[in-house]
Design an enzyme around this catalytic site. Structure first.
Site, PDB file in Angstrom:
ATOM      1  N   GLY A  30      18.519   5.429  -2.197  1.00 16.46           N
ATOM      2  CA  GLY A  30      19.408   6.027  -0.895  1.00 16.46           C
ATOM      3  C   GLY A  30      20.337   4.906  -0.382  1.00 16.46           C
ATOM      4  N   ASN A 104       9.781  10.531   2.134  1.00 16.84           N
ATOM      5  CA  ASN A 104      10.783  10.851   1.128  1.00 16.84           C
ATOM      6  C   ASN A 104      10.114  12.202   0.656  1.00 16.84           C
ATOM      7  OD1 ASN A 104      12.066  11.113  -1.439  1.00 16.84           O
ATOM      8  ND2 ASN A 104      10.357  10.017  -2.616  1.00 16.84           N
ATOM      9  N   GLY A 105      11.387  13.350   0.418  1.00 16.89           N
ATOM     10  CA  GLY A 105      11.183  14.595   0.122  1.00 16.89           C
ATOM     11  C   GLY A 105      11.718  15.489   0.992  1.00 16.89           C
TER      12      GLY A 105
END
Length: 566
Positions: A30, A104-105
């Protein structure tokens, strides 16, 4: 595909620099924003977050302001919501306890969850991020205990409730002020996370603990005994040690195969599978497919050239299998980020040229096979092929270590719109024509799965929806896909980014303040709130506190969003 981590040190101090170093090792996951929140000895939170790269935001001056021996870090790759600074993580709420959260996801039932939080839990959601939804679901579940102080069983029950309400792929880390850190993973294990420990250098008999998206972080920082968190499992770490619980029965274990193709670092081990070995196996399988297709087409390849960096391992293996010279024909500018995770098609296209330069020596007068890890939108491939031809290549054959990507990802990878995918509604010949290749070779899905599965036969299924349209969680139909395409295509993101541009201004209880340093309340204070008086715009804020309400102090030049819930 964000990078997340959480650290608890036995020494209870100076954790910020270690989290920053860990985030740099996860920077490939990221590049949009990053953040760190630490917890000091009085149960106060100190935070630094905003848009930008880890090395730029988390400099020595800012890290010196982050006090405490435990903390949570996040490197953001936006797939839901906008790129506004207010959506930089970790997120924070102060009710029922000081709670920090990184995720995250992606969730696929956000509309239902938003309705529940608004109409039943009466919790205000301040951003369009599904991470904030998860945080408030967790806070609501903890508040239902009605306890002044909670224990591990309360946290496990709260996590179980969150898992029962949510659908999608997620790995989460969190921290409760004055208590400890914890993490959990979705019941299908789509998004990766694990934990490790090391002996403390300053506390005899003590241990430091870390949770992270990838094992390479723990390896590099001296942690050992890496353990993948199981699907549906949660882990709580305090100064007393580690406790784990299977909060909900594991469903079909299906880690995302794209982790092995592109996202994870080759020196990581994800769910017992070496990413490096998996990419070697992909090269072996792709070589067999390439040989058959090249022989059939009557094409002789003179040189194999990888697109740096993620395809190098597979390309070298392919070249060795085909007995064709392997050459580094592209020189990479390491100061340009990963183009795949950059927002906007035009920005991706421009940065391909800034990122790569073709050496004519390796292209001139040759039939060249260019190997890439995958072909998503076709932007990078098209520009690379033009560069190869400008450098003098006679023919350009494009080889992909992954099958054609024809469907959107809904679990945390930026492939939201079918119409932005070069393989959608195109045959392989049409894809080759679109990107300007003389021939194109794709890995078969069976070979891709086998390349990973052979390294851990206990995994019977991988999440491969971007290739076959089969979503492991269910609940993804045409109406849902059309809905997210309207929200998350490049045009929608461009508009959201324009709306969210500029500094993150924060207003606390209607009062404006400038250069405020704040910190969170100790665990157990469920009253929340905290007023800040002062003049000017809030543009530099760290943390939140009841104890120092009204105090205005000097702060580092850092911009954060502040979620003062309830």
């Amino acid at each position: 595909m964000c990078g997340i981590l959480a650290v608890l040190l036995a020494s209870q101090n100076n954790v910020a620099s270690e989290i920053a170093e860990g985030l740099q090792l996860l920077q490939h996951r990221g590049q949009d924003a990053c953040g760190v929140v630490t917890c000091g000895p009085k149960g106060r939170f100190y935070q630094c977050k905003g848009n930008g790269m880890v090395r730029d935001l988390l400099d020595a001056k800012n890290l010196s302001q982050l006090i405490g021996g435990m903390g949570v870090g996040h490197a953001r790759y936006p797939t839901a919501g906008s790129s506004a600074q207010s959506e930089a993580q970790p997120f924070y709420v102060n009710s029922p306890y000081g709670l920090v959260f990184a995720h995250n996801g992606n969730l696929i039932n956000t509309d239902h969850l938003r309705y529940y939080l608004d109409h039943y839990a009466h919790r205000h959601i301040n951003t369009s991020s599904d991470s904030e939804l998860l945080l408030n679901l967790l806070a609501d579940a903890l508040q239902k205990t009605g306890k002044f102080r909670i224990d591990e069983d309360d946290i496990f029950r709260a996590i179980r409730e969150v898992m029962q309400m949510t659908s999608g792929g997620y790995a989460c880390t969190a921290m409760i002020a004055g208590y400890g850190i914890f993490g959990f993973r979705d019941p299908n294990g789509i998004r990766p996370m694990g934990w490790a420990k090391r002996k403390s250098e300053t506390v005899p008999g003590g241990f430091d603990y870390m949770m992270a998206s990838e094992s390479v972080v723990c390896d590099a920082l001296g942690y050992s005994d890496w353990t993948d968190i199981k699907p549906g499992e949660a882990i709580i770490v305090t100064q007393d040690g580690v406790k784990t619980m299977q909060c909900t029965p594991a469903r079909t274990f299906a880690p995302d195969v794209f982790e092995y193709v592109y996202f994870a670092r080759p020196d990581s081990v994800v769910d017992g599978i070496s990413v490096y070995r998996a990419r070697m196996a992909m090269g072996d399988a792709l070589a067999a497919t390439a040989k058959a297709q090249l022989d059939k087409a009557g094409i002789k390849v003179d040189v194999v050239i990888p697109v740096p960096d993620t395809s190098r391992v597979a390309a070298l293996q392919l070249a060795q299998n085909l007995n064709i010279p392997y050459r580094e024909g592209f020189v990479k500018n390491r100061y340009v980020g990963r183009t795949f995770i950059m927002p906007g098609q035009e920005l991706r296209r421009k940065n391909v040229r800034r990122k790569l330069n073709a050496m004519a020596l390796e292209f001139a007068g040759k039939n060249v096979m260019i190997v890439d890890d995958s072909i998503v939108r076709g932007t990078t491939s098209k520009e690379i092929i033009v560069m190869a031809r400008e450098a003098g290549a006679k023919k350009v054959i494009m080889a992909s270590c992954a099958p054609p990507i024809r469907y959107p990802c809904v679990y945390g990878i930026d492939m939201p719109s079918r119409h932005e995918l070069v393989a959608h509604d195109r045959t392989e010949d049409e894809i080759a024509e679109y990107i300007g290749a003389d021939h194109i070779i794709f890995q078969s899905l069976d070979d891709l799965v086998s390349s990973c599965q052979r390294l851990n036969p206990s995994i019977e299924r991988f999440e491969c929806s971007v290739f076959n349209g089969e979503y492991v969680t269910g609940g993804v139909d045409e109406a849902y896909l059309s809905h997210i395409e309207g929200l998350r295509n490049d045009n929608a993101k461009r508009k959201a980014g324009q709306q969210g541009a500029g500094p993150a201004l924060v207003n606390i209880n209607g009062a404006n303040a400038s250069n405020v340093v704040l910190a969170s309340q100790p665990l157990g204070d469920v009253t929340g709130g905290g007023e800040v008086a002062g003049g000017g715009d809030i543009s530099q804020v760290v943390g939140l506190s009841n104890e120092n309400a009204g105090e205005a102090k000097e702060s580092p030049s850092i911009v954060v969003g502040l979620d003062n819930q309830r």
